[in-house]
Design a protein around this motif. Structure first.
Motif, short mmCIF file in Angstrom:
data_model
loop_
_atom_site.label_atom_id
_atom_site.label_comp_id
_atom_site.label_asym_id
_atom_site.label_seq_id
_atom_site.Cartn_x
_atom_site.Cartn_y
_atom_site.Cartn_z
N GLY A 105 0.81 -1.22 0.00
CA GLY A 105 0.00 0.00 0.00
C GLY A 105 0.84 1.26 0.00
N ILE A 106 0.16 2.35 -0.28
CA ILE A 106 0.84 3.64 -0.34
C ILE A 106 -0.02 4.68 0.39
CG2 ILE A 106 -0.16 4.00 -2.66
CD1 ILE A 106 2.21 5.74 -3.36
N ASN B 179 -4.92 7.45 -7.95
CA ASN B 179 -5.92 6.39 -8.13
C ASN B 179 -5.37 5.21 -8.95
OD1 ASN B 179 -8.72 5.48 -7.85
ND2 ASN B 179 -8.74 5.65 -10.08
N SER B 180 -4.40 5.48 -9.84
CA SER B 180 -3.88 4.41 -10.69
C SER B 180 -3.21 3.32 -9.85
CB SER B 180 -2.90 4.97 -11.74
OG SER B 180 -1.72 5.42 -11.11
N TYR B 181 -2.82 3.64 -8.61
CA TYR B 181 -2.18 2.63 -7.76
C TYR B 181 -3.21 1.73 -7.06
CZ TYR B 181 1.92 5.37 -8.73
OH TYR B 181 2.93 6.03 -9.40
N THR B 182 -4.48 2.13 -7.11
CA THR B 182 -5.48 1.36 -6.34
C THR B 182 -5.71 -0.02 -6.94
OG1 THR B 182 -7.34 2.31 -7.59
CG2 THR B 182 -6.72 3.43 -5.55
N LEU C 93 -3.31 -0.91 -1.60
CA LEU C 93 -4.22 -0.15 -0.73
C LEU C 93 -3.73 1.31 -0.78
CD1 LEU C 93 -6.39 -0.14 1.59
CD2 LEU C 93 -4.47 -0.32 3.17
N VAL C 94 -4.65 2.24 -1.00
CA VAL C 94 -4.23 3.64 -1.18
C VAL C 94 -4.97 4.56 -0.20
CG1 VAL C 94 -4.12 5.58 -2.78
CG2 VAL C 94 -3.67 3.27 -3.62
N ILE D 230 -9.81 5.50 -3.42
CA ILE D 230 -8.82 6.21 -2.58
C ILE D 230 -9.47 6.49 -1.23
CG2 ILE D 230 -7.38 8.27 -2.31
CD1 ILE D 230 -7.41 8.68 -5.31
N ASN D 231 -8.81 6.03 -0.18
CA ASN D 231 -9.30 6.29 1.18
C ASN D 231 -8.80 7.66 1.67
OD1 ASN D 231 -10.45 3.54 1.96
ND2 ASN D 231 -8.42 3.03 1.17
#
Ligand code: SF4
Length: 307
Positions: free
Chosen positions: A113-114, A132-135, A139-140, A179-180
């Protein structure tokens, strides 16, 4: 001890079925409230953009992640990690540069996660699209330094933004539901009443915020707050006062909000006041707050107005 609120470690355990550790990174960013865009003095309480280890900045991002993982592996026998871009404003650079920085996590299969810490006035649709591209694979979380929704408090802290900037960032981020969103809040500001502090919890409940980090106001050496405190002393919260306030605050949050932090602390050599905010007191304070929930037989969300 039974914990009566939703902690970050339990939330991570539910997702990954094991303990996950944060590795903090200083990616060498600056901040619009320091480089002259919004101001040059920074926020009244700011010490090095929240990074107490200035040497970190001299190292490359990959090296910092490697060292952080190594340390957590040895200390906690950890196998999974979140990379936390913490120091200063971690969205404050052109998109290509941000992508290069965030992409460093892809070199570490054990990173799951990041977390990106930033100011509410330093995001755009394009930046959020990149995050968002990392989701898809991670976990973002994005962390917004709000500190308070009350304008007089934001002015007192010299934040250089208003609550409307936060609402704008919040609405933009909600366009990317994966995105949280976490917000940082400071309790014990001398310009706020207790009721105003608790109204902050109501606002977060109304927004159904995903996460919150709660910090007590503390004075650190070398900050504008130190000068103010020494020249015009104002009263800081007592430990037991803070403990009860945090319990009241969490009672008013939404039960689904992840309470990621309930303390804020500094190394004792840098801390001016109050003494209970030293790093050495951290575990004692956390335990005291957990105990207080049990003594009062209460829990997160008990007094949530918007549930
Ligand atoms: S926004 Fe963060 S880094 Fe910038 S001055 Fe305020 S606390 Fe420091």
């Amino acid at each position: 001890m039974e914990i009566r609120f939703k902690t970050f470690s339990n939330y991570l355990k539910e997702i990954f079925k094991e303990r996950v550790f944060r590795v903090t990174v200083d990616a060498g960013f600056t901040c619009p409230n320091r480089d002259g865009t919004k101001g040059i003095q920074g926020c009244i309480y700011c010490y090095s953009g929240s990074e107490y280890n200035p040497e970190k900045r001299q190292k490359g991002i990959r090296e910092q992640i490697e060292e952080g993982i190594e340390r957590a592996r040895k200390r906690y026998k950890a196998d999974k990690f979140l990379v936390y871009f913490q120091a200063y404003t971690n969205t404050y650079a052109p998109i290509e540069k941000l992508k290069k920085i965030y992409d460093e996590i892809k070199n570490f299969p054990e990173v799951v996660g990041i977390i990106v810490g930033t100011r509410p006035d330093a995001v755009s649709y394009e930046v959020l699209k990149l995050i968002n591209s990392y989701t898809e694979n991670y976990l973002v979380w994005i962390e917004y330094g709000l500190e308070s929704p009350h304008f007089k408090s934001l002015q007192w802290m010299n934040r250089g933004h208003g609550f409307s900037d936060f609402l704008n960032a919040f609405n933009l981020t909600r366009k990317f539901p994966s995105i949280n969103i976490c917000v940082h809040i400071i309790l014990g500001l001398p310009v706020e009443t207790r009721e105003e502090m608790l109204e902050t919890a109501d606002i977060l409940a109304a927004l159904k915020i995903d996460g919150v980090k709660i910090h007590p106001l503390h004075v650190i050496k070398g900050t504008p707050l130190e000068k103010l405190y020494l020249n015009y002393p104002f009263s800081l919260m007592k430990e037991e006062e803070y403990v009860d306030l945090v319990v009241d605050f969490i009672e008013r949050l939404h039960p689904d909000t992840v309470v990621q932090r309930i303390t804020g602390e500094a190394p004792s050599e840098l801390l001016i006041a109050p003494s209970w905010c030293s790093q050495n007191s951290k575990n004692r304070l956390i335990n005291r707050i957990r105990e207080r929930f049990i003594e009062r037989d209460t829990y997160q969300g008990k007094n949530c107005k918007f549930c």
